[in-house]
Scaffold this motif. Structure first.
Motif, short mmCIF file in Angstrom:
data_model
loop_
_atom_site.label_atom_id
_atom_site.label_comp_id
_atom_site.label_asym_id
_atom_site.label_seq_id
_atom_site.Cartn_x
_atom_site.Cartn_y
_atom_site.Cartn_z
N ASN A 74 -12.80 -41.85 45.56
CA ASN A 74 -13.57 -40.73 44.80
C ASN A 74 -14.54 -40.30 45.72
O ASN A 74 -15.44 -41.13 46.04
N GLU A 95 -17.23 -38.67 46.42
CA GLU A 95 -18.62 -38.25 46.25
C GLU A 95 -19.55 -39.28 46.32
O GLU A 95 -20.54 -39.53 45.51
N PHE A 96 -19.43 -40.15 47.54
CA PHE A 96 -20.23 -41.16 47.61
C PHE A 96 -20.41 -41.67 48.79
O PHE A 96 -20.02 -42.49 49.65
N GLU A 120 -17.55 -42.51 51.11
CA GLU A 120 -16.29 -41.55 51.09
C GLU A 120 -17.02 -40.27 50.66
O GLU A 120 -17.79 -40.34 49.66
N THR A 143 -17.85 -51.87 42.86
CA THR A 143 -18.33 -53.11 42.57
C THR A 143 -17.33 -54.08 41.79
O THR A 143 -16.77 -53.51 41.18
N ARG A 202 -13.85 -55.17 35.15
CA ARG A 202 -12.87 -54.82 36.10
C ARG A 202 -11.69 -55.61 36.50
O ARG A 202 -10.98 -55.36 36.46
N GLY A 233 -19.89 -44.13 34.33
CA GLY A 233 -18.92 -45.28 34.73
C GLY A 233 -19.32 -46.14 35.61
O GLY A 233 -18.72 -47.25 35.92
N TYR A 234 -20.28 -45.77 36.63
CA TYR A 234 -20.82 -46.43 37.83
C TYR A 234 -21.47 -47.78 37.22
O TYR A 234 -22.17 -47.63 35.88
N THR A 235 -21.87 -48.77 37.89
CA THR A 235 -22.38 -49.98 37.53
C THR A 235 -24.06 -49.52 37.24
O THR A 235 -24.48 -50.37 36.39
N1 ARG Z 1 -20.65 -49.18 43.17
C1 ARG Z 1 -20.58 -48.39 42.00
C2 ARG Z 1 -19.69 -49.01 40.98
O1 ARG Z 1 -18.63 -49.73 41.27
C3 ARG Z 1 -20.39 -47.10 42.16
C4 ARG Z 1 -19.26 -46.72 42.93
C5 ARG Z 1 -18.85 -45.24 43.16
N2 ARG Z 1 -17.91 -44.86 44.13
C6 ARG Z 1 -17.49 -43.75 44.28
N3 ARG Z 1 -16.66 -43.65 45.51
N4 ARG Z 1 -17.65 -42.58 43.68
O2 ARG Z 1 -19.57 -48.55 39.83
#
Ligand code: ARG
Length: 237
Positions: A28, A30-31, A35, A88, A93, A135-137
Protein backbone atom coordinates in the motif's frame (compact mmCIF):
# COMPACT_ATOMS: atom_id res chain seq x y z
CA UNK A 1 0.41 -26.55 -41.10
CA UNK A 2 2.29 -29.22 -39.16
CA UNK A 3 5.35 -27.00 -39.27
CA UNK A 4 3.45 -24.04 -37.84
CA UNK A 5 2.04 -26.16 -35.04
CA UNK A 6 5.54 -27.48 -34.39
CA UNK A 7 7.03 -24.00 -34.15
CA UNK A 8 4.17 -22.92 -31.94
CA UNK A 9 4.67 -25.84 -29.56
CA UNK A 10 8.41 -25.21 -29.50
CA UNK A 11 7.90 -21.56 -28.51
CA UNK A 12 5.28 -22.54 -25.95
CA UNK A 13 7.59 -25.10 -24.33
CA UNK A 14 10.37 -22.53 -24.23
CA UNK A 15 8.16 -20.02 -22.48
CA UNK A 16 7.07 -22.59 -19.95
CA UNK A 17 10.59 -23.87 -19.29
CA UNK A 18 12.40 -20.57 -19.12
CA UNK A 19 9.80 -18.17 -17.81
CA UNK A 20 10.81 -17.01 -14.37
CA UNK A 21 8.10 -17.72 -11.92
CA UNK A 22 6.36 -14.55 -10.78
CA UNK A 23 5.64 -13.58 -7.19
CA UNK A 24 2.79 -11.11 -6.88
CA UNK A 25 3.51 -8.80 -3.98
CA UNK A 26 0.86 -6.60 -2.41
CA UNK A 27 1.72 -3.29 -0.83
CA UNK A 28 0.00 0.00 0.00
CA UNK A 29 2.08 2.84 -1.38
CA UNK A 30 1.05 5.50 1.15
CA UNK A 31 3.73 4.86 3.72
CA UNK A 32 6.94 6.73 2.88
CA UNK A 33 9.80 5.86 3.00
CA UNK A 34 8.78 2.19 2.95
CA UNK A 35 6.47 2.47 -0.07
CA UNK A 36 5.21 5.55 -1.85
CA UNK A 37 4.52 6.94 -5.32
CA UNK A 38 7.16 8.87 -7.20
CA UNK A 39 6.59 9.95 -10.80
CA UNK A 40 3.80 7.42 -11.12
CA UNK A 41 5.94 4.56 -9.84
CA UNK A 42 5.83 2.61 -6.60
CA UNK A 43 9.19 3.03 -4.87
CA UNK A 44 10.69 2.78 -1.39
CA UNK A 45 12.71 0.72 1.06
CA UNK A 46 10.32 -2.25 1.06
CA UNK A 47 10.13 -2.30 -2.74
CA UNK A 48 13.90 -2.47 -3.13
CA UNK A 49 14.14 -5.04 -0.35
CA UNK A 50 11.56 -7.37 -1.89
CA UNK A 51 13.19 -7.06 -5.32
CA UNK A 52 16.48 -8.20 -3.77
CA UNK A 53 14.65 -11.08 -2.11
CA UNK A 54 13.17 -11.97 -5.52
CA UNK A 55 16.63 -11.93 -7.12
CA UNK A 56 17.95 -14.22 -4.39
CA UNK A 57 15.22 -16.80 -4.77
CA UNK A 58 15.08 -16.55 -8.56
CA UNK A 59 11.58 -15.14 -8.91
CA UNK A 60 10.28 -12.10 -10.71
CA UNK A 61 8.54 -9.60 -8.42
CA UNK A 62 5.36 -7.86 -9.56
CA UNK A 63 3.98 -5.22 -7.20
CA UNK A 64 0.27 -4.60 -6.72
CA UNK A 65 -0.88 -1.43 -4.95
CA UNK A 66 -3.86 -2.22 -2.71
CA UNK A 67 -5.70 -0.43 0.13
CA UNK A 68 -4.01 -1.39 3.41
CA UNK A 69 -7.07 -3.13 4.84
CA UNK A 70 -7.43 -5.09 1.59
CA UNK A 71 -3.96 -6.65 1.81
CA UNK A 72 -4.68 -9.53 4.19
CA UNK A 73 -7.91 -10.54 2.36
CA UNK A 74 -6.01 -10.45 -0.97
CA UNK A 75 -3.34 -12.77 0.45
CA UNK A 76 -5.89 -15.13 1.96
CA UNK A 77 -7.69 -15.47 -1.37
CA UNK A 78 -4.42 -16.01 -3.29
CA UNK A 79 -4.73 -12.81 -5.32
CA UNK A 80 -1.19 -12.07 -4.16
CA UNK A 81 1.63 -14.31 -2.88
CA UNK A 82 3.22 -11.94 -0.38
CA UNK A 83 2.71 -8.65 1.42
CA UNK A 84 5.45 -6.15 2.11
CA UNK A 85 3.94 -2.99 3.52
CA UNK A 86 5.72 -1.96 6.70
CA UNK A 87 3.32 -4.45 8.19
CA UNK A 88 3.63 -5.10 11.91
CA UNK A 89 3.47 -8.68 13.12
CA UNK A 90 0.49 -9.00 15.45
CA UNK A 91 -1.26 -11.93 17.11
CA UNK A 92 -4.49 -11.09 15.25
CA UNK A 93 -2.81 -11.08 11.84
CA UNK A 94 -0.94 -14.29 12.62
CA UNK A 95 -4.28 -16.08 12.77
CA UNK A 96 -4.71 -15.47 9.05
CA UNK A 97 -1.20 -15.39 7.57
CA UNK A 98 2.36 -16.42 8.36
CA UNK A 99 5.23 -13.97 8.69
CA UNK A 100 8.89 -14.07 7.70
CA UNK A 101 11.56 -13.05 10.18
CA UNK A 102 11.30 -9.35 10.95
CA UNK A 103 13.30 -6.87 8.89
CA UNK A 104 12.62 -3.58 10.73
CA UNK A 105 11.87 -2.44 14.27
CA UNK A 106 9.45 0.45 14.74
CA UNK A 107 7.16 2.09 17.25
CA UNK A 108 4.24 4.49 17.30
CA UNK A 109 4.59 8.25 17.83
CA UNK A 110 2.18 11.17 18.15
CA UNK A 111 2.28 14.03 15.65
CA UNK A 112 0.98 17.41 16.89
CA UNK A 113 1.12 21.06 15.81
CA UNK A 114 4.43 22.68 16.80
CA UNK A 115 2.83 24.91 19.47
CA UNK A 116 0.97 22.06 21.19
CA UNK A 117 2.36 21.31 24.67
CA UNK A 118 -0.42 19.52 26.57
CA UNK A 119 -0.01 16.29 24.62
CA UNK A 120 2.91 14.39 26.10
CA UNK A 121 1.86 10.74 26.14
CA UNK A 122 -0.98 8.40 25.21
CA UNK A 123 -3.06 9.26 28.30
CA UNK A 124 -2.98 12.96 27.46
CA UNK A 125 -4.90 12.15 24.26
CA UNK A 126 -8.07 11.78 26.35
CA UNK A 127 -10.67 14.31 25.26
CA UNK A 128 -8.69 15.14 22.11
CA UNK A 129 -9.53 14.56 18.49
CA UNK A 130 -6.95 12.05 17.35
CA UNK A 131 -6.41 10.97 13.77
CA UNK A 132 -5.50 7.37 13.00
CA UNK A 133 -5.29 5.40 9.78
CA UNK A 134 -7.94 2.72 9.41
CA UNK A 135 -6.63 -0.70 10.44
CA UNK A 136 -3.10 0.41 11.30
CA UNK A 137 -1.59 -0.74 14.59
CA UNK A 138 -1.84 2.90 15.75
CA UNK A 139 -5.60 2.68 15.25
CA UNK A 140 -5.74 -0.38 17.52
CA UNK A 141 -3.49 1.28 20.09
CA UNK A 142 -5.72 4.37 20.41
CA UNK A 143 -8.84 2.21 20.58
CA UNK A 144 -7.56 0.85 23.88
CA UNK A 145 -7.44 4.31 25.49
CA UNK A 146 -10.81 5.35 26.82
CA UNK A 147 -12.15 8.82 26.14
CA UNK A 148 -10.19 9.55 22.98
CA UNK A 149 -12.20 11.07 20.15
CA UNK A 150 -10.74 8.86 17.42
CA UNK A 151 -11.05 9.97 13.79
CA UNK A 152 -10.23 7.34 11.16
CA UNK A 153 -8.59 8.30 7.86
CA UNK A 154 -7.85 6.17 4.81
CA UNK A 155 -4.18 7.12 4.64
CA UNK A 156 -1.42 8.84 6.58
CA UNK A 157 -1.26 11.76 4.09
CA UNK A 158 -5.02 12.33 4.57
CA UNK A 159 -4.60 12.41 8.35
CA UNK A 160 -1.59 14.75 8.09
CA UNK A 161 -3.67 17.14 5.96
CA UNK A 162 -6.45 17.14 8.55
CA UNK A 163 -3.90 17.86 11.29
CA UNK A 164 -2.22 20.64 9.34
CA UNK A 165 -5.68 22.10 8.64
CA UNK A 166 -6.59 22.12 12.35
CA UNK A 167 -9.40 19.57 11.98
CA UNK A 168 -7.83 17.24 14.58
CA UNK A 169 -5.55 17.83 17.60
CA UNK A 170 -3.07 15.02 17.04
CA UNK A 171 -2.44 11.87 15.08
CA UNK A 172 -0.74 8.53 15.62
CA UNK A 173 1.66 6.98 13.15
CA UNK A 174 4.67 4.67 12.90
CA UNK A 175 7.88 6.57 13.70
CA UNK A 176 9.74 6.44 10.37
CA UNK A 177 6.80 7.52 8.19
CA UNK A 178 5.99 10.21 10.79
CA UNK A 179 9.52 11.64 10.36
CA UNK A 180 9.19 11.48 6.61
CA UNK A 181 5.78 13.22 6.50
CA UNK A 182 6.57 16.01 8.98
CA UNK A 183 9.71 16.84 7.01
CA UNK A 184 7.36 17.82 4.17
CA UNK A 185 4.77 19.60 6.34
CA UNK A 186 5.97 22.66 8.26
CA UNK A 187 4.48 23.44 11.64
CA UNK A 188 4.19 19.89 12.95
CA UNK A 189 6.32 18.02 15.49
CA UNK A 190 6.70 14.55 16.90
CA UNK A 191 6.01 13.45 20.47
CA UNK A 192 7.93 10.25 21.18
CA UNK A 193 6.18 7.51 23.14
CA UNK A 194 7.56 4.64 25.13
CA UNK A 195 5.07 2.48 23.26
CA UNK A 196 5.61 -1.18 22.53
CA UNK A 197 8.17 -2.15 19.94
CA UNK A 198 6.69 -3.30 16.61
CA UNK A 199 8.33 -5.67 14.15
CA UNK A 200 7.78 -5.36 10.41
CA UNK A 201 7.84 -8.60 8.44
CA UNK A 202 6.80 -10.02 5.08
CA UNK A 203 3.44 -11.80 5.18
CA UNK A 204 2.97 -15.11 3.36
CA UNK A 205 -0.11 -17.32 3.01
CA UNK A 206 -0.62 -20.00 5.66
CA UNK A 207 1.31 -23.24 5.20
CA UNK A 208 3.74 -21.92 2.59
CA UNK A 209 6.63 -23.09 4.76
CA UNK A 210 9.11 -23.46 1.91
CA UNK A 211 8.52 -19.91 0.66
CA UNK A 212 8.93 -18.50 4.18
CA UNK A 213 12.23 -20.37 4.54
CA UNK A 214 13.47 -19.08 1.17
CA UNK A 215 12.57 -15.52 2.16
CA UNK A 216 14.27 -15.81 5.55
CA UNK A 217 17.43 -17.16 3.93
CA UNK A 218 17.38 -14.33 1.38
CA UNK A 219 16.89 -11.72 4.13
CA UNK A 220 19.81 -13.23 6.02
CA UNK A 221 22.09 -12.96 2.96
CA UNK A 222 20.91 -9.44 2.21
CA UNK A 223 22.02 -8.48 5.73
CA UNK A 224 25.39 -10.24 5.73
CA UNK A 225 26.24 -8.85 2.28
CA UNK A 226 25.69 -5.29 3.49
CA UNK A 227 22.79 -4.64 1.08
CA UNK A 228 20.42 -4.07 4.00
CA UNK A 229 22.64 -1.35 5.49
CA UNK A 230 22.91 0.36 2.10
CA UNK A 231 19.12 0.52 1.88
CA UNK A 232 18.88 1.89 5.43
CA UNK A 233 21.33 4.66 4.55
CA UNK A 234 19.54 5.42 1.29
CA UNK A 235 16.06 5.74 2.84
CA UNK A 236 16.58 6.76 6.45
CA UNK A 237 19.71 8.89 6.72
N1 ARG B 1 2.86 -0.74 10.80
C1 ARG B 1 1.49 -0.42 10.71
C2 ARG B 1 0.63 -1.65 10.68
O1 ARG B 1 1.10 -2.72 10.46
C3 ARG B 1 1.17 0.48 9.54
C4 ARG B 1 1.56 -0.10 8.21
C5 ARG B 1 1.04 0.71 7.04
N2 ARG B 1 1.65 0.34 5.82
C6 ARG B 1 1.33 0.78 4.58
N3 ARG B 1 2.05 0.35 3.61
N4 ARG B 1 0.35 1.59 4.38
O2 ARG B 1 -0.54 -1.58 10.86
Amino acid sequence: MKKIVGVFLFVLMGTILFAKEVLYVGTNAEFAPFEYMENGEIVGFDIELINKVGEKIGKEIKIKNIAFDGLLPALQTDKIDLIIAGMTVTKEREQFVDFSNDYFIANQVIIVPENESSITDVDSLKGKKVGVVLGYTGDLMVSKVEGVDKVQYNSAPASIMALAGGKIDAMILDSAPAQSYIAKNKGLKIVELDSEVEKYAIAVGKDKKELVEQINKALEEIKTEGIYDELIIKYFK
